[in-house]
Design an enzyme around this catalytic site. Structure first.
Site, PDB file in Angstrom:
ATOM      1  N   GLU A  65       2.465  75.597  38.742  1.00  0.00           N
ATOM      2  CA  GLU A  65       2.115  75.060  37.810  1.00  0.00           C
ATOM      3  C   GLU A  65       2.254  75.819  36.292  1.00  0.00           C
ATOM      4  OE1 GLU A  65       0.283  74.680  40.376  1.00  0.00           O
ATOM      5  OE2 GLU A  65       0.013  72.489  40.383  1.00  0.00           O
ATOM      6  N   HIS A 134     -11.056  69.438  42.718  1.00  0.00           N
ATOM      7  CA  HIS A 134     -10.114  68.609  42.193  1.00  0.00           C
ATOM      8  C   HIS A 134     -10.569  67.350  41.379  1.00  0.00           C
ATOM      9  CE1 HIS A 134      -8.437  70.778  45.634  1.00  0.00           C
ATOM     10  NE2 HIS A 134      -7.193  69.970  45.629  1.00  0.00           N
TER      11      HIS A 134
END
Length: 348
Positions: A65, A134
């Site tokens: 990322e 998450h």
């Protein structure tokens, strides 16, 4: 316009249409992220785009990322208009330095020499039993960063119009979607309130130029007795709560700001001056939440028009549980909003 003239478009399809139309209009636009190309997107938002635009514009990235967020920022500085997909906003936290320290500050630190027209988009919030790491709802965390704009669409119509606006914006934009809403909007989908036409919407004459301006709230349902402000997926919980409260004779006005930065506080204040009561709903955690900021701005501008305190309905102040029943108990839902409206209007 009759019902037969109205379109039925799933949330994910609306996102794909916006991406495709903007890529056709401007060859500087490209999409990059994990599995967006060969796999057609982890949630099929980019399905078919690799075949249509090729691997130079639909770019698979490794699980890195920080790397692909930084690559996108560099590309934006040199004139391209990248759309960076995070499979989940929870994963963007490892790229926080790029998102917070680089993208929103570059215009200022370069003395106006470098704009960063980039869109960071992906799924935000809990609700799918993905566990605490998450299930981040990042709106409160990143909306405090000056220089970042933030959109949180609640319907397919808003998703399309806001994403097209985001891609054309010269500033970095956070675009928060919801995994739980991607399939919403299909014919007969009962998740859509009748106030939203069951997910149907009337196409404008020039569909490719359908844009929704930032900083322009939408009144999803008009009412007279209490204002409910909600963002993203919780808009639908607020509408369900409003339906329930109508049976008790309480008429709620549901306002969807659609963007947090900029925030259309004028529309919210206007509604509060009419109803005198306010409940604010968002799926971030209560401490320093978006709901907290909206409540404070209303106090600053309309305290004398309120007949009771403002009530916030947010996530409970705990990490998101995995167990389905505990996760649902933590999240905002229609039942909590009904209780909040009853309490704030002295109907409890």
């Amino acid at each position: 316009m009759s019902c037969t003239d109205m379109r039925e478009l799933q949330y994910r399809d609306a996102l794909r249409e916006a991406l495709s139309e903007e890529m056709e209009r401007d060859d500087r636009v490209f999409l990059m992220g994990e599995e967006v190309a060969e796999y057609n997107g982890a949630y099929k938002v980019s399905q078919g785009l690799l075949e249509k635009f090729g691997p130079r514009r639909i770019v698979d990235s490794p699980i890195s990322e920080t790397g692909f967020a930084g690559l996108g920022i560099g590309a934006a500085m040199y004139g391209l208009r990248p759309v960076i997909e995070f499979m989940s906003w929870s994963f963007c936290l490892v790229a926080a330095d790029q998102i917070i320290n680089n993208a929103p500050k570059m215009l200022y630190m370069s003395g106006g020499q470098f704009k960063v027209p980039i869109v960071f988009r992906g799924n935000n919030g809990a609700g799918g039993q993905l566990g605490s790491t998450h299930s981040w709802a990042v709106e409160s965390m990143f909306s405090s960063v000056p220089g970042l704009k933030m959109a949180i669409p609640s319907t397919p119509r808003d998703a399309k119009g806001l994403l097209k606006t985001a891609i054309r914006d010269d500033d970095p934009v956070f675009f928060l979607e919801s995994e739980r809403m991607l399939g919403w909007g299909a014919k007969g989908d009962h998740d859509f309130s009748p106030y939203l036409g069951g997910g149907r919407w009337a196409p404008p004459e020039n569909d490719s130029e359908f844009l929704i301006p930032f900083g322009q709230a939408d009144v999803k349902k008009e009412g007279t007795d209490c204002t409910i402000v909600a963002l993203g997926r919780p808009v639908h919980f607020a509408l369900k709560a409003a339906e329930e409260l109508e049976k008790e004779g309480i008429s709620c006005e549901v306002i969807d700001p659609r963007t947090v930065r900029p925030l259309d506080i004028d529309s919210i204040v206007r509604s509060v001056k009419k109803t005198s009561y306010l409940v604010v709903v968002d799926q971030s955690w209560p401490f320093a939440s978006v709901a907290s900021e909206i409540a404070m701005q209303v106090y600053e501008r309309a305290m004398d028009d309120l007949d009771n305190k403002i009530i916030r309905v947010t996530n409970d102040d705990v990490p998101a549980p995995y167990a389905k029943n505990l996760e649902q108990a933590m999240l905002p839902h229609a039942g909590k909003i009904v209780e909040a409206v009853r309490a704030v209007t002295y109907a409890a």
